[in-house]
Design a protein around this motif. Sequence first.
Motif, PDB file in Angstrom:
ATOM      1  N   ILE A 563     -26.112 -62.087 -20.348  1.00  0.00           N
ATOM      2  CA  ILE A 563     -26.248 -60.933 -21.235  1.00  0.00           C
ATOM      3  C   ILE A 563     -24.955 -60.833 -22.046  1.00  0.00           C
ATOM      4  N   THR A 564     -24.884 -61.698 -23.062  1.00  0.00           N
ATOM      5  CA  THR A 564     -23.730 -61.717 -23.952  1.00  0.00           C
ATOM      6  C   THR A 564     -23.978 -60.730 -25.079  1.00  0.00           C
ATOM      7  N   HIS A 565     -22.952 -59.965 -25.446  1.00  0.00           N
ATOM      8  CA  HIS A 565     -23.069 -59.118 -26.628  1.00  0.00           C
ATOM      9  C   HIS A 565     -22.180 -59.669 -27.727  1.00  0.00           C
ATOM     10  N   GLY A 566     -22.679 -59.570 -28.943  1.00  0.00           N
ATOM     11  CA  GLY A 566     -21.871 -59.934 -30.102  1.00  0.00           C
ATOM     12  C   GLY A 566     -21.346 -58.667 -30.738  1.00  0.00           C
ATOM     13  N   TYR A 599     -22.954 -54.607 -35.838  1.00  0.00           N
ATOM     14  CA  TYR A 599     -24.148 -54.881 -35.035  1.00  0.00           C
ATOM     15  C   TYR A 599     -23.916 -56.001 -34.038  1.00  0.00           C
ATOM     16  N   CYS A 600     -24.774 -55.980 -33.016  1.00  0.00           N
ATOM     17  CA  CYS A 600     -24.720 -57.012 -31.983  1.00  0.00           C
ATOM     18  C   CYS A 600     -25.300 -58.291 -32.565  1.00  0.00           C
ATOM     19  N   THR A 601     -24.482 -59.362 -32.575  1.00  0.00           N
ATOM     20  CA  THR A 601     -24.920 -60.616 -33.186  1.00  0.00           C
ATOM     21  C   THR A 601     -25.538 -61.572 -32.182  1.00  0.00           C
ATOM     22  N   ASN A 602     -25.429 -61.272 -30.902  1.00  0.00           N
ATOM     23  CA  ASN A 602     -25.937 -62.202 -29.891  1.00  0.00           C
ATOM     24  C   ASN A 602     -27.113 -61.543 -29.175  1.00  0.00           C
ATOM     25  N   PHE A 603     -28.323 -62.029 -29.450  1.00  0.00           N
ATOM     26  CA  PHE A 603     -29.532 -61.351 -28.983  1.00  0.00           C
ATOM     27  C   PHE A 603     -29.455 -61.062 -27.486  1.00  0.00           C
ATOM     28  N   CYS A 604     -29.501 -59.774 -27.144  1.00  0.00           N
ATOM     29  CA  CYS A 604     -29.177 -59.414 -25.767  1.00  0.00           C
ATOM     30  C   CYS A 604     -30.314 -58.741 -25.024  1.00  0.00           C
ATOM     31  N   SER A 605     -31.251 -58.109 -25.736  1.00  0.00           N
ATOM     32  CA  SER A 605     -32.206 -57.272 -25.017  1.00  0.00           C
ATOM     33  C   SER A 605     -33.340 -56.904 -25.968  1.00  0.00           C
ATOM     34  N   LEU A 607     -33.955 -54.181 -27.153  1.00  0.00           N
ATOM     35  CA  LEU A 607     -33.483 -53.249 -28.179  1.00  0.00           C
ATOM     36  C   LEU A 607     -32.199 -53.742 -28.827  1.00  0.00           C
ATOM     37  N   HIS A 608     -32.086 -55.073 -28.844  1.00  0.00           N
ATOM     38  CA  HIS A 608     -30.924 -55.709 -29.468  1.00  0.00           C
ATOM     39  C   HIS A 608     -30.770 -55.282 -30.923  1.00  0.00           C
ATOM     40  N   GLN A 609     -31.899 -55.203 -31.621  1.00  0.00           N
ATOM     41  CA  GLN A 609     -31.854 -54.841 -33.043  1.00  0.00           C
ATOM     42  C   GLN A 609     -31.242 -53.447 -33.232  1.00  0.00           C
ATOM     43  N   GLU A 610     -31.420 -52.598 -32.231  1.00  0.00           N
ATOM     44  CA  GLU A 610     -30.892 -51.237 -32.309  1.00  0.00           C
ATOM     45  C   GLU A 610     -29.428 -51.172 -31.883  1.00  0.00           C
ATOM     46  N   MET A 611     -28.913 -52.271 -31.350  1.00  0.00           N
ATOM     47  CA  MET A 611     -27.535 -52.252 -30.853  1.00  0.00           C
ATOM     48  C   MET A 611     -26.589 -52.361 -32.046  1.00  0.00           C
ATOM     49  N   SER A 612     -26.177 -51.202 -32.528  1.00  0.00           N
ATOM     50  CA  SER A 612     -25.410 -51.184 -33.772  1.00  0.00           C
ATOM     51  C   SER A 612     -24.531 -49.948 -33.832  1.00  0.00           C
TER      52      SER A 612
HETATM   53 CU   LIG Z   1     -26.062 -56.788 -27.495  1.00  0.00          CU
END
Ligand SMILES: [Cu+2]
Lengths: 620, 214
Positions: A563-566, A599-605, A607-612
């Motif tokens: 679970i990497t976050h960008g 925004y989160c550049t590394n697809f994580c979940s 709701l990744h698109q909402e991770m901003s």
């Molecule tokens: Cu993320």
Amino acid sequence: MLNKVLTALLGLTSGLLVATVFFADIGKQDDGASTLQSVAEKVYVPQGQKDEYYLLSSGGHSGQLFVYGVPSMRKIRTVPVFSVDAATGYGFDKHSKEMLGGYTWGDFHHPAVSETAGDYDGEFLFANDVANNRIAAVDLTYFHTADILKLPNMGGPHAGVFVTQNTEYIALPTRFARPVSDEYAALDRYDEAYKGIVSMVQFDREERKFNLAYQIVLPPWSYDLSDAGKKVSGDWIVMTTYNTEFATSNQEINASQKDRDYLVLINWRKLADQVATGDVPEVDGVKMVDPRDVEGSIFAVPTPKSPHGVDVTPDGTRFIAAGKLAPLMTVFSFQKAFNAIEQGKFAGEEFGIPVIAYEDVLEREVDPPGALGPLHTQFDDRGNAFNTMFISSEVVKWNIDTGQVLDRKPVFYSPGHATSSEGDTVAPDGKYLIAGNKIAKDSFLSVGPSHPESADLFDISGDTMQHLVSVPVDPEPHYSQMIKADKIKTEVVYAKDENRPNSVWASKDARVERKGNEVHVYGIAMRSKYIFDAEAERPDALTVKQGDRVVFHLTNIDLDQDITHGFGIMDYDLNMEVQPGQTNTLEFVADKSGVFPIYCTNFCSALHQEMSGYLLVEPQ
Amino acid sequence: MKRATPKRDLPPISMFSLLLAAALLIGSLFLPWWSMKFYAPQYPEGLNIIVYPTGLAGEIEIVNGLNHYIGMAPFSEASFPEFRVIPYLVIGLALLLVVAAFVRSRKLLGGVLVLFLVGGVVGLLDMARWLRQFGTNLDPTAPIDLEPFVPPILGKNTIANFTTYSMFSWGALLLLAVIGLMAFALWNKQARTGQPRPRPAVAHPAPVKDGQAR
Ligand SMILES: [Cu+2]
């Protein structure tokens, strides 16, 4: 009557012929199909199962490390080492940016896994940067670059990196001779003002830090490759040279005039002892030892024209030079060299370096007919050597003791290095061999003029080599290390360390601290949000003034595998990644005013698109 | 004849049985009592919530991280006051068992057994209450809307992409064994007939698995 007999005979013969051809063909097809099937089975690793070996391959002028699985040859990862890497934010975040030291590329040729008692211990991998004179250590627990050291006085450490048996030293001889201390000297003064330098580097595994222990000053020859001795030869380093002609232009012609160049033998232990006495001059803070001042520490052996690789046999008794322009492999005996040294039997001196006669060290020359351009030697566990032939595009297997050529197999095309399974240790496995090829030409679907390079995988466990597969690889494969998978013990999540500087482990502790025009964010990333300031009305929006220095410390508190976050900031040309349990820092000056989505550049979940979030920069 | 102390009407074999029960009860403090295992396509190895009488173990933070998507409140040891009480209750009961072992009174032991059973039932009800609370009090603003649900104390359930398995663990088995040993102490043949036999009885040990302690 005669006609009838003839017709019958003819009919019979043609029938037989047809039958033979037909059935022979059937047999052959069956045979071919089952061979192909058995070859396919050797490289097929089903989903969920893992490869037997890691192939840790140099990425050449990409500056990066490529990790493959053997035998499937699946590419697993690119690990950034010497070059900026957008995908991982390598060269963007504070730590890696500082490590890169302002350079954006490197030329990584020769990886070496750390060794204990001459065998891979699987803890670290060392890498050389021929372009910008650096050495890097990749921590194989995390597959992250842990340290990079810039080496002064060097002209491209092409002949590195090679580790001594217990990784006491990592040796990096220079390719180009240069004046030391970044001084200027005209090429006309090449002979006296230019030096060939060998860097002897130590690595502290606890601190994960390099130390340039000392440098060795040598004549301004070009050092091409080297290897550290093993067992009986454990105190020695051997290096190949070219351009003993001292050519300063048009090397293609001018550095290829002599029939013999030199192999250089250096006793690193004697030099280390000398350095330890302290009686060694310093150049710009670097201890610089001239081996000619240390009795018995340097010798030269003439060797056939412009050799490329030199490799020490697994038992440490011999070293084999690959001739490049002289199409043969030369087996030299350490014992013979030691005898000559002991008896003081020298053929003369070159630059004050005692020269041992070729015949006095030679064990045998191996010259397979038509095999041209030998570059590198690898080994198996049964006394055999394998050489790549760049010009005749093949791998040659031969016996070290007898010189007998046992097998030759084509590769596609023009191999540089070969790498066999644990093939440069005291205990090679003798299972697989990879040829890292420079030319792919028509092997794969065309992608226009820019071609991939290629690698050929061979099964070398039998009497003859079996070609298993050719795969395209990114530019550019030089040397690799093929290490048994169970020797590498990775961590897949960074341990939660609440004492780590700048780390935050609970969303409620996320905060922003402002000191003058500096804004420090101690935030968290978790599925699927950022929290910069737990108290704020909008915890994921940061407002700063134009010109502020902004420092984001982000801790990924998802302690969960993969679970990497960008963390990308739009129009600021910034991106980094934060691995599970890692704290990473991004530092920049907010010199543009406006509103910049984060925004989160590394697809994580899901709701990744909402991770901003937002970076709001108020105009001055 | 009359005595101030309770009547010593249990045979010596009951004493051994009760001492063993007390030891097992203390042992259960170091073993998990209950657990829930979560499987999903991305978690083929499974995530665990492991409940000890003294606290939680397993991939709690990961489960909490995932649960926030459906608006479930995070689990933590702090949110369950029970963990601060259960160890004392267990130690108290074990002491009572030791006392009952030496006093060897049928009446006293009967009382302890009732206490034990009541504690067990209350414990199960408490668990059911927690499971209902976590499964039904979902935050309405959560990104994923889910019908409220009650995870079972025992057995399989499906929530979104997860399949969960709830089960009792080694510690709970020990508790069952403790009940068994108490019952044995009360109702073995000698206790019922009041005729001690010369043959020494060996209590049957309950299964204890190594390495279960946290
Ligand atoms: Cu993320």
